[in-house]
Design a protein around this motif. Structure first.
Motif, mmCIF file in Angstrom:
data_model
loop_
_atom_site.group_PDB
_atom_site.id
_atom_site.type_symbol
_atom_site.label_atom_id
_atom_site.label_comp_id
_atom_site.label_asym_id
_atom_site.label_seq_id
_atom_site.Cartn_x
_atom_site.Cartn_y
_atom_site.Cartn_z
ATOM 1 N N UNK A 1 0.845 -1.191 0.000
ATOM 2 C CA UNK A 1 0.000 0.000 0.000
ATOM 3 C C UNK A 1 0.880 1.240 0.000
ATOM 4 N N UNK A 2 0.287 2.339 -0.464
ATOM 5 C CA UNK A 2 0.983 3.616 -0.513
ATOM 6 C C UNK A 2 -0.058 4.722 -0.358
ATOM 7 N N UNK A 3 0.230 5.692 0.510
ATOM 8 C CA UNK A 3 -0.683 6.814 0.720
ATOM 9 C C UNK A 3 -0.063 8.084 0.169
ATOM 10 N N UNK A 4 -0.803 8.765 -0.713
ATOM 11 C CA UNK A 4 -0.371 10.033 -1.286
ATOM 12 C C UNK A 4 -0.949 11.160 -0.445
ATOM 13 N N UNK A 5 -0.086 11.874 0.268
ATOM 14 C CA UNK A 5 -0.552 12.912 1.185
ATOM 15 C C UNK A 5 -1.137 14.121 0.470
ATOM 16 N N UNK A 6 -0.786 14.325 -0.787
ATOM 17 C CA UNK A 6 -1.314 15.467 -1.529
ATOM 18 C C UNK A 6 -2.746 15.192 -1.997
ATOM 19 N N UNK A 7 -2.959 14.070 -2.674
ATOM 20 C CA UNK A 7 -4.285 13.755 -3.215
ATOM 21 C C UNK A 7 -5.206 13.092 -2.193
ATOM 22 N N UNK A 8 -4.616 12.486 -1.173
ATOM 23 C CA UNK A 8 -5.430 11.749 -0.196
ATOM 24 C C UNK A 8 -5.809 10.365 -0.686
ATOM 25 N N UNK A 9 -5.125 9.879 -1.744
ATOM 26 C CA UNK A 9 -5.445 8.559 -2.290
ATOM 27 C C UNK A 9 -4.622 7.474 -1.602
ATOM 28 N N UNK A 10 -5.311 6.441 -1.159
ATOM 29 C CA UNK A 10 -4.671 5.238 -0.627
ATOM 30 C C UNK A 10 -4.735 4.201 -1.735
ATOM 31 N N UNK A 11 -3.567 3.797 -2.240
ATOM 32 C CA UNK A 11 -3.510 2.824 -3.331
ATOM 33 C C UNK A 11 -2.958 1.510 -2.801
ATOM 34 N N UNK A 12 -3.630 0.439 -3.164
ATOM 35 C CA UNK A 12 -3.191 -0.905 -2.778
ATOM 36 C C UNK A 12 -2.829 -1.636 -4.060
ATOM 37 N N UNK A 13 -1.695 -2.341 -4.019
ATOM 38 C CA UNK A 13 -1.174 -3.022 -5.197
ATOM 39 C C UNK A 13 -0.960 -4.499 -4.888
ATOM 40 N N UNK A 14 -1.065 -5.328 -5.910
ATOM 41 C CA UNK A 14 -0.750 -6.742 -5.762
ATOM 42 C C UNK A 14 -1.979 -7.620 -5.859
ATOM 43 N N UNK A 15 -1.895 -8.793 -5.201
ATOM 44 C CA UNK A 15 -2.989 -9.757 -5.282
ATOM 45 C C UNK A 15 -3.117 -10.508 -3.966
ATOM 46 N N UNK A 16 -4.297 -11.083 -3.775
ATOM 47 C CA UNK A 16 -4.522 -11.930 -2.613
ATOM 48 C C UNK A 16 -5.359 -11.286 -1.532
ATOM 49 N N UNK A 17 -5.184 -11.806 -0.324
ATOM 50 C CA UNK A 17 -5.992 -11.427 0.826
ATOM 51 C C UNK A 17 -5.364 -10.277 1.604
ATOM 52 N N UNK A 18 -6.162 -9.257 1.879
ATOM 53 C CA UNK A 18 -5.726 -8.171 2.744
ATOM 54 C C UNK A 18 -5.812 -8.683 4.178
#
Length: 176
Positions: A61-78
């Motif tokens: 995961x990666x959080x962009x502090x400017x846009x406020x977007x939380x992006x999750x990458x990859x596959x499988x179970x969180x």
């Protein structure tokens, strides 16, 4: 004591020994206080290197502090939601990967600025309280792949006006 640049606006006082925060409180300007808290939180995030990491065996995961977007990458179970240490109100949007299979309990708990969510067709389960308290959430689409929605998954999502229910083999859920 060293004062960071982003704190000077709030901590420096005028000729009456009042700070910007003192005036905001005196005049009950709660919107401005929220604004000050938001910019202070964003500034502190820039000084914090922990706005990315893992949230499952094959998920990052990666959080962009400017846009406020939380992006999750990859596959499988969180399996975890380590972004919980970021003020949830700063998360304005979430991007989920197309190969995500499960959303964990409390994943987006109290993300009150989140307005919509697109759950990928690969997701089979949504955990307990996954979106609880997402009070700005107005629309949700449950894909046909979902077979299980946990207790309280959407509790406190009082502004949902549109639910697209494509799930065919899923327990029912009362959106309240």
């Amino acid at each position: 004591k060293y004062i960071r640049r982003e704190d000077k606006l709030i901590l420096n006082c005028d000729e009456y020994c009042k700070t910007v925060l003192d005036y905001a409180l005196e005049f009950k300007n709660y919107a401005f206080i929220k604004f000050l808290m938001d910019i202070t939180m964003r500034a502190s995030l820039f000084n914090n290197p922990n706005f990315s990491g893992t949230c499952g065996e094959n998920l990052t995961w990666e959080f962009d502090t400017i846009s406020g977007n939380l992006a999750i990458y990859g596959s499988g179970t969180m399996t975890s939601h380590p972004w919980k240490n970021i003020s949830p109100a700063l998360i304005k949007s979430v991007t989920l990967p197309p190969a995500l299979t499960s959303i964990c309990d409390c994943a987006f708990l109290e993300c009150s600025s989140l307005t919509s969510i697109t759950i990928p067709n690969s997701v089979t389960s949504i955990g307990n309280s996954a979106f609880e308290g997402c009070s700005s959430l107005t629309s949700i689409t449950i894909p046909n792949s979902v077979t299980s929605i946990g207790d309280g998954a959407f509790d406190g999502c009082n502004n949902i006006t549109s639910v697209t229910w494509n799930a065919k083999n899923c327990n029912t859920y009362n959106f309240g």
